[in-house]
Write a protein that holds these residues in place. Structure first.
Motif, PDB file in Angstrom:
ATOM      1  N   ASP A 328       0.833  -1.205   0.000  1.00 54.32           N
ATOM      2  CA  ASP A 328       0.000   0.000   0.000  1.00 54.32           C
ATOM      3  C   ASP A 328       0.865   1.251   0.000  1.00 54.32           C
ATOM      4  O   ASP A 328       0.552   2.234  -0.688  1.00 54.32           O
ATOM      5  N   THR A 331       2.424   1.634  -3.461  1.00 55.36           N
ATOM      6  CA  THR A 331       1.402   2.006  -4.437  1.00 55.36           C
ATOM      7  C   THR A 331       1.022   3.469  -4.302  1.00 55.36           C
ATOM      8  O   THR A 331       0.697   4.130  -5.299  1.00 55.36           O
ATOM      9  N   PRO A 335       0.092   5.628  -7.756  1.00 55.71           N
ATOM     10  CA  PRO A 335      -1.263   5.067  -7.717  1.00 55.71           C
ATOM     11  C   PRO A 335      -1.779   4.602  -9.073  1.00 55.71           C
ATOM     12  O   PRO A 335      -2.666   3.759  -9.144  1.00 55.71           O
ATOM     13  N   GLU A 336      -1.236   5.133 -10.166  1.00 53.93           N
ATOM     14  CA  GLU A 336      -1.701   4.727 -11.489  1.00 53.93           C
ATOM     15  C   GLU A 336      -1.261   3.307 -11.830  1.00 53.93           C
ATOM     16  O   GLU A 336      -1.824   2.655 -12.703  1.00 53.93           O
ATOM     17  N   CYS A 337      -0.233   2.832 -11.164  1.00 54.02           N
ATOM     18  CA  CYS A 337       0.350   1.538 -11.516  1.00 54.02           C
ATOM     19  C   CYS A 337      -0.506   0.360 -11.053  1.00 54.02           C
ATOM     20  O   CYS A 337      -0.625  -0.642 -11.744  1.00 54.02           O
ATOM     21  N   GLY A 338      -1.113   0.460  -9.876  1.00 53.98           N
ATOM     22  CA  GLY A 338      -1.930  -0.631  -9.365  1.00 53.98           C
ATOM     23  C   GLY A 338      -1.134  -1.579  -8.489  1.00 53.98           C
ATOM     24  O   GLY A 338       0.065  -1.771  -8.692  1.00 53.98           O
ATOM     25  N   VAL A 339      -1.830  -2.177  -7.519  1.00 51.22           N
ATOM     26  CA  VAL A 339      -1.158  -3.028  -6.533  1.00 51.22           C
ATOM     27  C   VAL A 339      -0.528  -4.248  -7.185  1.00 51.22           C
ATOM     28  O   VAL A 339       0.590  -4.656  -6.831  1.00 51.22           O
ATOM     29  N   GLY A 340      -1.208  -4.856  -8.161  1.00 48.86           N
ATOM     30  CA  GLY A 340      -0.675  -6.049  -8.798  1.00 48.86           C
ATOM     31  C   GLY A 340       0.646  -5.797  -9.497  1.00 48.86           C
ATOM     32  O   GLY A 340       1.606  -6.564  -9.344  1.00 48.86           O
ATOM     33  N   ALA A 341       0.700  -4.697 -10.257  1.00 51.43           N
ATOM     34  CA  ALA A 341       1.944  -4.374 -10.960  1.00 51.43           C
ATOM     35  C   ALA A 341       3.050  -4.018  -9.978  1.00 51.43           C
ATOM     36  O   ALA A 341       4.220  -4.390 -10.170  1.00 51.43           O
TER      37      ALA A 341
END
Length: 716
Positions: A328, A331, A335-341
């Protein structure tokens, strides 16, 4: 070196030093042995090698090492006994063992030492200077074979290893990992009697690979530091605590420790310890053919060159954190990248030994080693990207979420992010986000028991406050925090500043409470002042507070009434009895438990000073309302110790002991304050110093037991 008998690990160290043409005295100093012991090892080596003298022994060792390609080190090998045993055991069970770890952790040196101990020897292949497409040819050259067209270098290596099995050490595979992995996989399939020991900053991902992580050093790091430092300064004197802190600051990395130790000859231990923040400048100055090892930044830069664009961007952003981080937190910086990436990128950086996982059981958290973080921060600054606003916003939001659970918050949970919350607060100089963060950090610090830090954060919040009224509230809270540790002098100054800010806000009536509280502080906590507040100033402040009191506001009259009781005493800590009763009545009308407790404190003190100890003791049950207050209010009111002291005063020893359950310090302090209780004091000391006897039933006699009346009768 071929010997008639097996060479021991210590003899191997002596032999390496002989190859470096070191005298017996020098070898003894390096290996912490006596000269006589070194002489014994040399004699044993001469016998095992079947050579007549020391020069022949050195020549034989040089020739043997040259055949295998093992690098010779001029320094002794320190520690790593556990790792050596673990790797040796792994090589007996697996044909491919990979030593993985961060930069400078000592993977190559460990591999060389293990290879040197092997009976059949090993071929050492240094891949650092090797470019893509040259791995197989380099291995072939070390093995002494040449390709025969139309065959490839890899074919020549396979033919050689089929006919003459060998032990291969492939060092620094990370920059040619795909090519090295493909060759290793082919060797394992085609040459069943060949074993490979590889070093890399990430796993090879070859079937059958046994992965061993080489960790930074713990306590052995100090031994390495002292060994290397005394090599350049034999008379070095250093406190072990200083050396331990320095090694911790260097992440226990052998390469960094060796560089810094070498600089003690010119700077001394205290000198190098005084500059831990300039880590990249301090860990530099190496010389030799390997350009990577001329500075730590260059070593880490070697790893950065292997990252793709996404990995490198995330790596430098991680330099913003000063402690650990979770997904978190990372990220929030992108924030544009996303938690998965983000999870994928963090995992890739872990694989490359640039990011290290947190302790088991600490949740999914990671961190950068301090030396690596220094490079990341330099990269971040050089890139020109300002991610501080996102970092500060993450810190403020994190602190706010934790604040909603402050009663259930675990200490470890706050400690895990505390360094970053403080760093973010220092990075933010203005704005609503900075203000929110300062206030949340103040509350969290107080809840954690960091009283001085909480006071500082409240003062910072006052400086960042959007208006004078908010600033006045923050300063008033800072004063209350100071009083929880009886820091009356600091609280007094903060209360006067609170009154000034309230005046700037145009709220003159609001100045009455902090001014009245300042009077209480100057008298109730007079013993905490370096110089007591002059009597005429106390009177002037009380008069000003009285004049500003709004009768419609019940709170201000209650505070001023308590201040008047304390100020009317002939000496500090001697409040007026009748005025104290009036203060209690005024406080009760407000319904504010903290004000009631403050007034009861004055009344209890006045009764005790008048010798009416049982009446003071009867206040204890009314002080029990403290159970309904939050921790901060309990500490501020000082009610629990006061209640227990009243119990001591009235000789209700069992009740006093029960109030102090688990807090021997408060118990002892209470006894010390009531030494004048004659024979009952001796019994109190027994209960404090020998609690087992108290547990056996040492209750007070029936004539000393007191059953306090209902709270409503306390005022009669």
């Amino acid at each position: 070196m071929q010997c008639r008998e097996q060479v021991s690990a210590r003899e191997a160290e002596v032999l390496a030093a002989i190859r470096g043409h070191q005298s017996n005295a020098r070898i003894a100093a390096r290996l912490h042995l006596s000269v006589r012991t070194v002489e014994s090892h040399v004699s044993s080596l001469l016998r095992k090698a079947g050579v007549p003298d020391r020069r022949s022994l050195a020549a034989l060792a040089d020739a043997s090492a040259g055949d295998r390609g093992l690098p010779a080190y001029p320094t002794s090998f320190v520690g790593r006994a556990h790792e050596r045993a673990e790797v040796s055991a792994a090589l007996r069970d697996s044909r491919l063992v990979s030593l993985v770890g961060p930069v400078g952790v000592g993977k190559t040196r460990l591999a060389v030492e293990i290879a040197a101990d092997l009976d059949g020897g090993a071929a050492f292949v240094a891949l650092v200077p090797v470019r893509a497409g040259e791995v197989a040819r380099t291995v072939a050259q070390v093995l002494g074979v040449t390709e025969r067209p139309p065959g490839t270098p890899a074919d020549a290596v396979i033919d050689r290893l089929r006919s003459a099995p060998a032990m291969l050490v492939l060092d620094n595979c990370e920059h040619v990992i795909d090519e090295a992995g493909a060759l290793i996989a082919r060797i394992l399939r085609s040459c069943p009697h060949t074993t490979i020991l590889a070093t890399s900053r990430e796993r090879l991902a070859v079937p059958g690979e046994r992965l061993l992580v080489v960790p930074p050093w713990g306590s052995e790091a100090q031994r390495l530091f002292l060994d290397r430092a005394r090599a350049v300064g034999p008379d070095l004197l250093a406190e072990r605590a200083v050396v331990a802190r320095l090694c911790t600051a260097l992440d226990g990395m052998p390469l960094a420790i060796e560089w810094v130790a070498a600089r003690t000859a010119s700077l001394g231990v205290d000198g190098v310890h005084a500059a831990p923040d300039d880590r990249l400048r301090l860990v530099s100055g190496g010389r030799g053919p390997d350009q990577r090892h001329h500075s730590l930044a260059t070593v880490i830069g070697w790893s950065l060159d292997l990252l793709d664009d996404e990995e490198r961007v995330l790596f430098r952003r991680l330099g913003m954190f000063v402690g650990g981080f979770d997904l978190d937190a990372v990220t929030a910086l992108d924030p544009e990248c996303g938690v998965g990436a983000i999870a994928d990128l963090v995992g890739r950086l872990v694989d490359r030994s640039l990011v290290v996982p947190g302790r088991p059981g600490a949740g999914a958290r990671w961190s950068l080693p301090a030396t690596v973080r220094a490079v990341a921060r330099r990269e971040l600054a050089a890139g020109g990207e300002d991610i501080r606003p996102r970092y500060v916003r993450w810190a403020a939001d994190t602190a706010a979420r934790m604040e909603t659970r402050i009663g259930r918050l675990m200490s470890a949970e706050f400690d895990a992010v505390a360094d970053d919350l403080r760093h973010a607060r220092a990075s933010a100089t203005e704005g609503d986000t900075a203000y929110r963060l300062a206030k949340s950090l103040a509350r969290l610090s107080f809840g954690r028991g960091h009283v001085v830090a909480a006071r500082v954060h409240y003062r910072t919040a006052a400086d960042l406050a959007p208006d004078p009224a908010a600033a006045a509230g923050d300063l008033g809270t800072a004063a209350a925090v100071a009083l929880t540790v009886a820091d009356g002098e600091t609280a007094f100054g903060l209360l006067l500043a609170t009154a000034d800010r309230a005046g700037q806000a145009g709220e003159n009536a609001a100045r009455a409470v902090p001014l009245g509280s300042a009077v209480i502080t100057a008298t109730r906590f007079a013993m905490c002042f370096t110089e007591q507040v002059p009597r005429d100033r106390v009177v002037a402040l009380l008069e000003e507070a009285t004049a500003l009191t709004d009768p419609a506001d019940e709170r201000a009259p209650a505070v001023v009434a308590t201040a008047r009781a304390w100020a009317a005493g002939r000496r500090p800590l001697e409040p007026d009895l009748e005025l104290s009763r009036a203060a209690v009545a005024a406080a009760r009308r407000t319904g504010d438990a903290a004000l009631v407790l403050g007034a009861l404190d004055a009344l209890g003190t006045a009764l005790a000073n008048a010798g009416r100890l049982r009446r003071a003791h009867r206040l204890s049950d009314e002080l029990a309302v403290v159970a309904g207050l939050p921790d901060a209010a309990r500490r501020l009111a000082d009610a629990e110790p006061a209640a227990a002291e009243n119990d001591w005063a009235a000789a209700c020893l069992a009740r006093a002991t029960a109030r102090h359950t688990g807090d021997r310090r408060l118990l002892t302090e209470s006894v010390a304050r009531w030494e004048r209780i004659d024979a009952r004091f001796e019994r109190a000391v027994t209960l404090v110093l020998m609690p087992d006897r108290a547990a056996e039933g040492h209750a007070e006699p029936a004539d000393l037991k007191a059953t306090p009346p209902a709270p409503s009768s306390v005022q009669r």
